[in-house]
Design a protein around this motif. Sequence first.
Motif, PDB file in Angstrom:
ATOM      1  N   GLU A   1       0.804  -1.234   0.000  1.00 54.89           N
ATOM      2  CA  GLU A   1       0.000   0.000   0.000  1.00 54.89           C
ATOM      3  C   GLU A   1       0.833   1.279   0.000  1.00 54.89           C
ATOM      4  O   GLU A   1       0.330   2.349  -0.326  1.00 54.89           O
ATOM      5  CB  GLU A   1      -0.927   0.007   1.222  1.00 54.89           C
ATOM      6  CG  GLU A   1      -2.151  -0.844   1.001  1.00 54.89           C
ATOM      7  CD  GLU A   1      -3.145  -0.709   2.135  1.00 54.89           C
ATOM      8  OE1 GLU A   1      -3.322   0.403   2.655  1.00 54.89           O
ATOM      9  OE2 GLU A   1      -3.714  -1.747   2.485  1.00 54.89           O
ATOM     10  N   THR A   2       2.090   1.167   0.426  1.00 55.50           N
ATOM     11  CA  THR A   2       2.919   2.380   0.484  1.00 55.50           C
ATOM     12  C   THR A   2       3.980   2.421  -0.622  1.00 55.50           C
ATOM     13  O   THR A   2       4.759   3.372  -0.687  1.00 55.50           O
ATOM     14  CB  THR A   2       3.633   2.504   1.856  1.00 55.50           C
ATOM     15  OG1 THR A   2       4.426   1.332   2.052  1.00 55.50           O
ATOM     16  CG2 THR A   2       2.649   2.678   2.990  1.00 55.50           C
TER      17      THR A   2
ATOM     18  N   LEU B   1       4.357   5.522  -2.616  1.00 51.79           N
ATOM     19  CA  LEU B   1       4.905   6.662  -1.877  1.00 51.79           C
ATOM     20  C   LEU B   1       6.425   6.517  -1.733  1.00 51.79           C
ATOM     21  O   LEU B   1       7.171   7.497  -1.802  1.00 51.79           O
ATOM     22  CB  LEU B   1       4.233   6.778  -0.503  1.00 51.79           C
ATOM     23  CG  LEU B   1       2.731   7.095  -0.567  1.00 51.79           C
ATOM     24  CD1 LEU B   1       2.083   6.991   0.806  1.00 51.79           C
ATOM     25  CD2 LEU B   1       2.512   8.489  -1.155  1.00 51.79           C
ATOM     26  N   TYR B   2       6.868   5.268  -1.567  1.00 48.87           N
ATOM     27  CA  TYR B   2       8.321   5.071  -1.469  1.00 48.87           C
ATOM     28  C   TYR B   2       9.010   5.495  -2.768  1.00 48.87           C
ATOM     29  O   TYR B   2      10.126   6.026  -2.752  1.00 48.87           O
ATOM     30  CB  TYR B   2       8.678   3.619  -1.101  1.00 48.87           C
ATOM     31  CG  TYR B   2      10.170   3.490  -0.897  1.00 48.87           C
ATOM     32  CD1 TYR B   2      10.811   4.263   0.076  1.00 48.87           C
ATOM     33  CD2 TYR B   2      10.948   2.659  -1.713  1.00 48.87           C
ATOM     34  CE1 TYR B   2      12.190   4.210   0.239  1.00 48.87           C
ATOM     35  CE2 TYR B   2      12.321   2.600  -1.556  1.00 48.87           C
ATOM     36  CZ  TYR B   2      12.936   3.377  -0.574  1.00 48.87           C
ATOM     37  OH  TYR B   2      14.292   3.336  -0.424  1.00 48.87           O
TER      38      TYR B   2
ATOM     39  N   TRP C   1      12.900   2.261   5.028  1.00 53.55           N
ATOM     40  CA  TRP C   1      11.478   2.387   4.697  1.00 53.55           C
ATOM     41  C   TRP C   1      10.564   1.518   5.583  1.00 53.55           C
ATOM     42  O   TRP C   1       9.486   1.967   6.007  1.00 53.55           O
ATOM     43  CB  TRP C   1      11.256   2.102   3.205  1.00 53.55           C
ATOM     44  CG  TRP C   1       9.852   2.390   2.781  1.00 53.55           C
ATOM     45  CD1 TRP C   1       8.935   1.495   2.300  1.00 53.55           C
ATOM     46  CD2 TRP C   1       9.167   3.645   2.829  1.00 53.55           C
ATOM     47  NE1 TRP C   1       7.737   2.111   2.036  1.00 53.55           N
ATOM     48  CE2 TRP C   1       7.861   3.443   2.367  1.00 53.55           C
ATOM     49  CE3 TRP C   1       9.536   4.929   3.229  1.00 53.55           C
ATOM     50  CZ2 TRP C   1       6.917   4.466   2.281  1.00 53.55           C
ATOM     51  CZ3 TRP C   1       8.598   5.954   3.154  1.00 53.55           C
ATOM     52  CH2 TRP C   1       7.315   5.717   2.690  1.00 53.55           C
TER      53      TRP C   1
ATOM     54  N   ALA D   1       7.176   3.201   6.818  1.00 56.70           N
ATOM     55  CA  ALA D   1       5.950   2.865   6.066  1.00 56.70           C
ATOM     56  C   ALA D   1       4.708   2.661   6.949  1.00 56.70           C
ATOM     57  O   ALA D   1       3.630   3.192   6.612  1.00 56.70           O
ATOM     58  CB  ALA D   1       6.204   1.642   5.185  1.00 56.70           C
TER      59      ALA D   1
ATOM     60  N   VAL E   1       3.384   5.990   7.850  1.00 59.29           N
ATOM     61  CA  VAL E   1       2.844   6.701   6.687  1.00 59.29           C
ATOM     62  C   VAL E   1       1.429   6.199   6.378  1.00 59.29           C
ATOM     63  O   VAL E   1       0.493   6.992   6.197  1.00 59.29           O
ATOM     64  CB  VAL E   1       3.788   6.501   5.470  1.00 59.29           C
ATOM     65  CG1 VAL E   1       3.135   7.001   4.185  1.00 59.29           C
ATOM     66  CG2 VAL E   1       5.124   7.203   5.718  1.00 59.29           C
ATOM     67  N   LYS E   2       1.283   4.869   6.372  1.00 58.30           N
ATOM     68  CA  LYS E   2      -0.057   4.298   6.079  1.00 58.30           C
ATOM     69  C   LYS E   2      -1.057   4.731   7.157  1.00 58.30           C
ATOM     70  O   LYS E   2      -2.165   5.197   6.847  1.00 58.30           O
ATOM     71  CB  LYS E   2       0.045   2.773   6.025  1.00 58.30           C
ATOM     72  CG  LYS E   2      -1.275   2.072   5.802  1.00 58.30           C
ATOM     73  CD  LYS E   2      -1.055   0.577   5.589  1.00 58.30           C
ATOM     74  CE  LYS E   2      -2.362  -0.173   5.352  1.00 58.30           C
ATOM     75  NZ  LYS E   2      -3.224  -0.267   6.507  1.00 58.30           N
TER      76      LYS E   2
ATOM     77  N   ASN F   1      -1.967   8.513   6.873  1.00 56.98           N
ATOM     78  CA  ASN F   1      -2.838   8.835   5.738  1.00 56.98           C
ATOM     79  C   ASN F   1      -4.265   8.335   5.965  1.00 56.98           C
ATOM     80  O   ASN F   1      -5.237   9.008   5.587  1.00 56.98           O
ATOM     81  CB  ASN F   1      -2.224   8.300   4.439  1.00 56.98           C
ATOM     82  CG  ASN F   1      -1.052   9.178   3.998  1.00 56.98           C
ATOM     83  OD1 ASN F   1      -1.053  10.394   4.229  1.00 56.98           O
ATOM     84  ND2 ASN F   1      -0.032   8.578   3.396  1.00 56.98           N
TER      85      ASN F   1
ATOM     86  N   THR G   1       5.437  12.160   1.756  1.00 59.34           N
ATOM     87  CA  THR G   1       4.535  10.998   1.833  1.00 59.34           C
ATOM     88  C   THR G   1       3.286  11.199   2.711  1.00 59.34           C
ATOM     89  O   THR G   1       2.376  10.387   2.626  1.00 59.34           O
ATOM     90  CB  THR G   1       5.274   9.711   2.299  1.00 59.34           C
ATOM     91  OG1 THR G   1       5.563   9.796   3.690  1.00 59.34           O
ATOM     92  CG2 THR G   1       6.545   9.480   1.520  1.00 59.34           C
TER      93      THR G   1
END
Length: 356
Positions: free
Chosen positions: A37-38, A41-42, A54, A58, A61-62, A65, A88
């Motif tokens: 899912e990320t 963005l990476y 990462w 990650a 980030v998930k 968001n 991100t």
Amino acid sequence: MTRQALNQLIESPSTAGERHGVLPAPDLDFTPEVAAETAHLYERVKSVIPPVEWPFFAPYVKAINELKAKRNAVILAHNYMTPEIFHTVADVVGDSLQLAIEATKTDAEIIVQCGVHFMAETSKLLNPDKTVLIPDMEAGCSLAASITGADVRAMREAYPGAPVVTYVNTSAEVKAESDICCTSSNAVEVVESLGAARVIFLPDEYLAKYVQSQTDVEIIAWKGHCEVHERFTGEELAAYRAGDPTIRIIAHPECPPDVLAEADFTGSTAKMIDWVKRERPSRVVMVTECSMADNVAAETPGVNFVKPCNLCPHMKRITLDKVLDSLVEMREEVTVDPLIAERARRAVERMINLKS
Ligand code: 13P
Ligand code: SF4
């Protein structure tokens, strides 16, 4: 409303957590689902964040968001945020002026300000009915700390009749004592808009000197400095140029005059970014806070950034885990005394209206 009634309101507000509810802490494992899912963005940050880091970022980030959508929140991030925040999770990125303008446009109920306290305060001034959060309340600024409202009143007494232009890097209390605000991107335009022969310009002494070099209006300065930009020297930049005469040097106007004298271009953080994207130099020294070069590098392959790495310790207080905590727990909430806010808002809005 009387001052006493207002104070009671200020002293006993419901917390943002009470108003919006605290949510359960999300799971932060780096699972194959999180990786998938990320992944897009990476892609944006892979040139500046090594693959080994990462899996740590990650899950945050998930979660951030997802929570933004759930909370109807927007993240406004300054150009000095680290790449994992800037590229991100941020919805809007920019310099102080752009963030202030965007703050007036958002429909979101909640603003999470990834930047320093004066930026969050400006967002609150412009959105008195919204909840404004900052992930770390201690994220200050040496310029904002250099001056008080009483100092501004004393300057007015010392220079009667001279209008006061205040850099946005100040508290709401200082803005409230000012005629108009400015940022590094519009300082000369704001000073000249007043039609005055002399202007009190607060609190950055070096920005004041830069403005003085661009205008005939007499500038009366204060003695505040940015603790990050004051550390650069003209000598170190001359050494870069001696080592590589093709190198380009661009600098923020909070730098001392000997630094700006070495620069090929001077401008706000947004103007510096635009310059690099437009000119595409093969080697450039960005004389400003260090994370910005990483953010631009992620979008400008082929440009080599020479990084004299001065970090802003206040900006660096804002991290992904604190952004997540902000959205889970609805903290730290930024509030401004309504009586101060009304006058401070006027100075900020006068600047914004000048722009349009
Ligand atoms: P900009 O408005 O240029 O982004 O500057 C803000 C700041 O704090 C620079 O140190
Ligand atoms: Fe303040 Fe300087 Fe940090 Fe900008 S870089 S927030 S002016 S201390």
